[in-house]
Write a protein that holds these residues in place. Structure first.
Motif, PDB file in Angstrom:
ATOM      1  N   ARG A 210      42.737  18.076   8.332  1.00  0.00           N
ATOM      2  CA  ARG A 210      43.039  16.112   7.904  1.00  0.00           C
ATOM      3  C   ARG A 210      43.940  16.094   9.663  1.00  0.00           C
ATOM      4  O   ARG A 210      43.756  14.518   9.958  1.00  0.00           O
ATOM      5  CB  ARG A 210      43.302  15.347   6.616  1.00  0.00           C
ATOM      6  N   ALA A 211      44.601  16.579   9.988  1.00  0.00           N
ATOM      7  CA  ALA A 211      45.692  16.296  10.623  1.00  0.00           C
ATOM      8  C   ALA A 211      45.176  16.897  11.902  1.00  0.00           C
ATOM      9  O   ALA A 211      44.730  15.750  12.892  1.00  0.00           O
ATOM     10  CB  ALA A 211      46.676  17.493  10.908  1.00  0.00           C
ATOM     11  N   LEU A 212      43.913  17.650  12.505  1.00  0.00           N
ATOM     12  CA  LEU A 212      43.190  17.614  13.648  1.00  0.00           C
ATOM     13  C   LEU A 212      42.497  16.653  13.941  1.00  0.00           C
ATOM     14  O   LEU A 212      42.331  15.424  14.613  1.00  0.00           O
ATOM     15  CB  LEU A 212      42.455  19.145  13.565  1.00  0.00           C
ATOM     16  N   ILE A 213      42.119  15.995  12.793  1.00  0.00           N
ATOM     17  CA  ILE A 213      40.703  15.145  12.293  1.00  0.00           C
ATOM     18  C   ILE A 213      41.404  13.256  13.035  1.00  0.00           C
ATOM     19  O   ILE A 213      40.988  13.202  14.326  1.00  0.00           O
ATOM     20  CB  ILE A 213      40.058  15.046  11.575  1.00  0.00           C
ATOM     21  N   LEU A 214      42.387  13.612  12.269  1.00  0.00           N
ATOM     22  CA  LEU A 214      42.926  12.030  12.634  1.00  0.00           C
ATOM     23  C   LEU A 214      43.777  12.669  14.243  1.00  0.00           C
ATOM     24  O   LEU A 214      43.711  11.357  15.130  1.00  0.00           O
ATOM     25  CB  LEU A 214      45.060  12.246  12.111  1.00  0.00           C
TER      26      LEU A 214
ATOM     27  N   LEU B  52      41.138  24.605   6.618  1.00  0.00           N
ATOM     28  CA  LEU B  52      41.298  23.715   5.500  1.00  0.00           C
ATOM     29  C   LEU B  52      42.404  22.498   5.302  1.00  0.00           C
ATOM     30  O   LEU B  52      42.833  22.314   6.145  1.00  0.00           O
ATOM     31  CB  LEU B  52      41.954  25.279   4.965  1.00  0.00           C
ATOM     32  N   GLY B  53      41.925  21.541   4.841  1.00  0.00           N
ATOM     33  CA  GLY B  53      42.847  20.937   4.123  1.00  0.00           C
ATOM     34  C   GLY B  53      43.874  19.338   4.821  1.00  0.00           C
ATOM     35  O   GLY B  53      42.982  19.016   6.058  1.00  0.00           O
ATOM     36  N   GLU B  54      44.784  20.116   5.126  1.00  0.00           N
ATOM     37  CA  GLU B  54      45.687  19.195   5.408  1.00  0.00           C
ATOM     38  C   GLU B  54      45.481  19.405   6.401  1.00  0.00           C
ATOM     39  O   GLU B  54      45.294  18.672   7.820  1.00  0.00           O
ATOM     40  CB  GLU B  54      47.064  19.457   4.941  1.00  0.00           C
TER      41      GLU B  54
ATOM     42  N   LEU C 252      42.599   9.941   4.334  1.00  0.00           N
ATOM     43  CA  LEU C 252      43.062   9.766   5.594  1.00  0.00           C
ATOM     44  C   LEU C 252      43.353   8.316   5.739  1.00  0.00           C
ATOM     45  O   LEU C 252      44.556   7.311   5.782  1.00  0.00           O
ATOM     46  CB  LEU C 252      42.608   9.879   7.036  1.00  0.00           C
ATOM     47  N   LYS C 253      41.709   7.359   4.995  1.00  0.00           N
ATOM     48  CA  LYS C 253      42.013   5.326   4.947  1.00  0.00           C
ATOM     49  C   LYS C 253      43.014   5.324   3.073  1.00  0.00           C
ATOM     50  O   LYS C 253      44.077   4.565   3.493  1.00  0.00           O
ATOM     51  CB  LYS C 253      40.227   5.094   4.294  1.00  0.00           C
ATOM     52  N   ALA C 254      42.701   6.175   2.341  1.00  0.00           N
ATOM     53  CA  ALA C 254      44.019   6.544   1.328  1.00  0.00           C
ATOM     54  C   ALA C 254      45.811   6.199   1.597  1.00  0.00           C
ATOM     55  O   ALA C 254      46.351   5.480   1.295  1.00  0.00           O
ATOM     56  CB  ALA C 254      43.983   7.316   0.361  1.00  0.00           C
ATOM     57  N   LYS C 255      45.643   7.158   2.610  1.00  0.00           N
ATOM     58  CA  LYS C 255      47.167   7.127   3.642  1.00  0.00           C
ATOM     59  C   LYS C 255      47.170   6.034   4.386  1.00  0.00           C
ATOM     60  O   LYS C 255      48.202   6.218   5.414  1.00  0.00           O
ATOM     61  CB  LYS C 255      47.563   8.304   4.112  1.00  0.00           C
ATOM     62  N   ASN C 256      46.463   5.247   4.405  1.00  0.00           N
ATOM     63  CA  ASN C 256      46.327   3.955   5.512  1.00  0.00           C
ATOM     64  C   ASN C 256      46.540   4.243   6.710  1.00  0.00           C
ATOM     65  O   ASN C 256      47.183   3.541   7.581  1.00  0.00           O
ATOM     66  CB  ASN C 256      48.085   3.300   4.877  1.00  0.00           C
TER      67      ASN C 256
ATOM     68  N   ARG D 179      29.775  18.425   6.796  1.00  0.00           N
ATOM     69  CA  ARG D 179      29.929  16.090   7.539  1.00  0.00           C
ATOM     70  C   ARG D 179      30.036  15.442   6.171  1.00  0.00           C
ATOM     71  O   ARG D 179      31.431  14.792   6.365  1.00  0.00           O
ATOM     72  CB  ARG D 179      28.264  15.759   7.522  1.00  0.00           C
ATOM     73  N   GLN D 180      30.209  16.298   4.953  1.00  0.00           N
ATOM     74  CA  GLN D 180      30.151  15.360   3.173  1.00  0.00           C
ATOM     75  C   GLN D 180      31.901  15.713   3.176  1.00  0.00           C
ATOM     76  O   GLN D 180      32.707  14.926   2.746  1.00  0.00           O
ATOM     77  CB  GLN D 180      29.452  16.300   2.298  1.00  0.00           C
ATOM     78  N   VAL D 181      32.065  17.226   3.815  1.00  0.00           N
ATOM     79  CA  VAL D 181      34.014  16.999   3.564  1.00  0.00           C
ATOM     80  C   VAL D 181      34.623  16.167   5.147  1.00  0.00           C
ATOM     81  O   VAL D 181      35.596  16.269   4.331  1.00  0.00           O
ATOM     82  CB  VAL D 181      34.348  18.808   3.901  1.00  0.00           C
ATOM     83  N   ILE D 182      34.024  15.981   5.348  1.00  0.00           N
ATOM     84  CA  ILE D 182      34.423  14.763   6.831  1.00  0.00           C
ATOM     85  C   ILE D 182      34.706  13.566   5.898  1.00  0.00           C
ATOM     86  O   ILE D 182      35.559  13.215   6.160  1.00  0.00           O
ATOM     87  CB  ILE D 182      33.855  15.042   8.503  1.00  0.00           C
TER      88      ILE D 182
END
Length: 177
Positions: A13-17, A8-10, A50-54, A40-43
Motif C-alpha cells: 500500500r505504501a508503494l501504491i500510494l 505484502l500489506g503495508e 487507503l481511502k479509509a485512511k483519507n 487486481r482484487q487485492v489492489i
C-alpha cells in the motif's frame, strides 16, 4: 525462471500510494497488480483501505488518481446538460476542446438520490477511451436513468475557458439554463 516476490500489506500500500503520488496519469488496477505481483482484487481492497485512511484517491474510467493539492489556481463550475447517449462524445469533445476538464457526471435518481461518477477527461483521447470503455462493457450512461438530464463539474485554469465551453454547449443545444 525467477519468480517475482509478492509485496505484502503495508509495504504494498505504501508503494501504491507513492506511485499514485508520483504520476499525473491514472494507473489501472491491473497495472498496479502487475507491479506488485498480486491480483487486481487485492489492489481494489488496498485502494479501499487507503481511502479509509483519507488518502484522496479517486477511481476514474482510466484508472486510479491521487488528487494532490494544485499549486495553480483552478476555476470550477457545475453545469446542467441534456442530450441522448449518442451525443455524449460531441458534448465531451465540445468541453475538452476549450481546455476544460470534465471532472464528473451527476444525476438525481428518484430512489438513490444524487449519484456521482468520476470521469476526469481533459482531451479527445481521454474522451475516446471513456466512450470505448462504456461500449466495451456495454454499460449505460448515468444520464440514461434521467432521460438525458445530468450535471457536470467542470474545471479550468481560467474562467474564460469555462465561459467559452458553456457558450459552445449552449449553441450545440446541450446546456440547460
Amino acid at each position: 525462471m525467477k519468480k517475482e516476490r509478492k509485496l505484502l500489506g503495508e509495504e504494498r500500500r505504501a508503494l501504491i500510494l507513492q506511485w499514485l503520488k508520483e504520476t499525473k496519469r491514472p494507473m489501472t488496477g491491473t497495472e498496479l497488480a502487475n507491479k506488485t505481483n498480486v491480483s487486481r482484487q487485492v489492489i481494489v481492497q488496498d485502494i479501499s483501505l487507503l481511502k479509509a485512511k483519507n488518502e484522496p484517491i479517486i477511481a476514474t474510467s482510466q484508472g486510479y488518481l491521487y488528487l494532490s493539492p494544485s499549486s495553480a489556481h483552478t476555476y470550477t463550475r457545475i453545469i446542467a446538460c441534456c442530450h441522448t447517449p449518442e451525443q455524449t462524445k460531441d458534448e465531451l469533445y465540445t468541453i475538452v476542446d476549450h481546455g476544460v476538464t470534465v471532472k464528473d457526471v451527476k444525476i438525481e435518481h428518484p430512489v438513490y438520490g444524487d449519484l456521482t461518477a468520476s470521469i476526469m477527461v481533459s482531451n479527445r483521447l481521454e474522451v475516446d477511451e471513456f466512450i470505448q470503455k462504456i461500449n466495451e462493457t456495454k454499460s449505460a450512461y448515468l444520464s440514461q436513468l434521467t432521460g438525458g438530464v445530468h450535471l457536470h463539474t467542470l474545471e479550468a485554469n481560467c474562467a474564460q475557458k469555462l465561459d467559452e465551453a458553456c457558450a459552445a454547449l449552449k449553441q450545440a443545444g446541450f446546456l440547460i439554463e
